[in-house]
Design an enzyme around this catalytic site. Structure first.
Site, PDB file in Angstrom:
ATOM      1  N   VAL A 229       0.859  -1.195   0.000  1.00 14.41           N
ATOM      2  CA  VAL A 229       0.000   0.000   0.000  1.00 14.41           C
ATOM      3  C   VAL A 229       0.896   1.247   0.000  1.00 14.41           C
ATOM      4  O   VAL A 229       0.975   1.976   1.005  1.00 14.41           O
ATOM      5  CB  VAL A 229      -0.960   0.005   1.216  1.00 14.41           C
ATOM      6  N   PRO A 230       1.599   1.510  -1.109  1.00 17.63           N
ATOM      7  CA  PRO A 230       2.431   2.711  -1.163  1.00 17.63           C
ATOM      8  C   PRO A 230       1.550   3.958  -1.082  1.00 17.63           C
ATOM      9  O   PRO A 230       0.545   4.063  -1.781  1.00 17.63           O
ATOM     10  CB  PRO A 230       3.147   2.602  -2.511  1.00 17.63           C
ATOM     11  N   HIS A 231       1.953   4.894  -0.199  1.00 19.59           N
ATOM     12  CA  HIS A 231       1.133   6.092  -0.012  1.00 19.59           C
ATOM     13  C   HIS A 231       1.987   7.262   0.440  1.00 19.59           C
ATOM     14  O   HIS A 231       3.103   7.081   0.932  1.00 19.59           O
ATOM     15  CB  HIS A 231       0.023   5.826   1.013  1.00 19.59           C
ATOM     16  N   THR A 232       1.439   8.455   0.251  1.00 18.60           N
ATOM     17  CA  THR A 232       2.105   9.670   0.696  1.00 18.60           C
ATOM     18  C   THR A 232       1.094  10.794   0.767  1.00 18.60           C
ATOM     19  O   THR A 232      -0.052  10.654   0.314  1.00 18.60           O
ATOM     20  CB  THR A 232       3.270  10.053  -0.250  1.00 18.60           C
TER      21      THR A 232
END
Length: 158
Positions: free
Chosen positions: A67-70
């Protein structure tokens, strides 16, 4: 928050072609740019923000999922996409396994509650083995969109 609130249908990638973490992040951010959700001018900055977040600890949570997030000031509301890698990608996952299923989320810095609610929804749905299995077996973006709609209608998690 439901998937339909932040996952952009036109950005869904049923067959990611990248072979490494940075490549997958770039491919998913590019799909959000191409679908009109992000400005091309912000592409590299968002990729770098996600990779910087990954340095804090991999968002590869195990069971073939990441779950790559920023948070990034270029977005006005949470936007995201889903990508599936048929072969799997090395993502420094917590369990050491290859990752096939990617949920990307980019949120404005001034909306931390929405960011957390979106991550909470993703996390809740990803606990369902059937949901994950169906997504990993998806062959088209339309298949993925249908599965997300079913999840929004509580057809997976009780």
């Amino acid at each position: 928050m439901k998937f339909s609130d932040f996952v952009k249908t036109k950005a869904i990638k049923a067959e990611l072609t990248s072979a490494d973490k940075e490549g997958v992040v770039r491919e998913l951010v590019t799909s959000l740019v191409e679908s009109g959700q992000l400005s091309a001018d912000d592409h590299d900055g968002i990729v770098q923000a996600i990779l910087k977040r990954e340095e804090l600890g991999s968002t590869g949570i195990g069971r073939g999922i990441a779950v790559p997030h920023t948070k990034h000031p270029s977005v006005k509301k949470p936007v995201g996409t889903v990508g599936v890698s048929p072969t799997g990608v090395e993502f420094q996952s917590l369990d050491g396994e290859q990752v096939q299923l990617f949920f990307m989320l980019i949120s404005p810095p001034d909306q931390p509650n929405d960011h957390l609610r979106a991550l909470e929804n993703i996390s809740k749905q990803l606990q369902d083995e059937t949901f994950c299995r169906f997504l990993k077996q998806s062959k088209t973006s339309a298949d993925i969109q249908q599965i997300l709609e079913e999840a929004d209608n509580n057809q997976f998690v009780s």
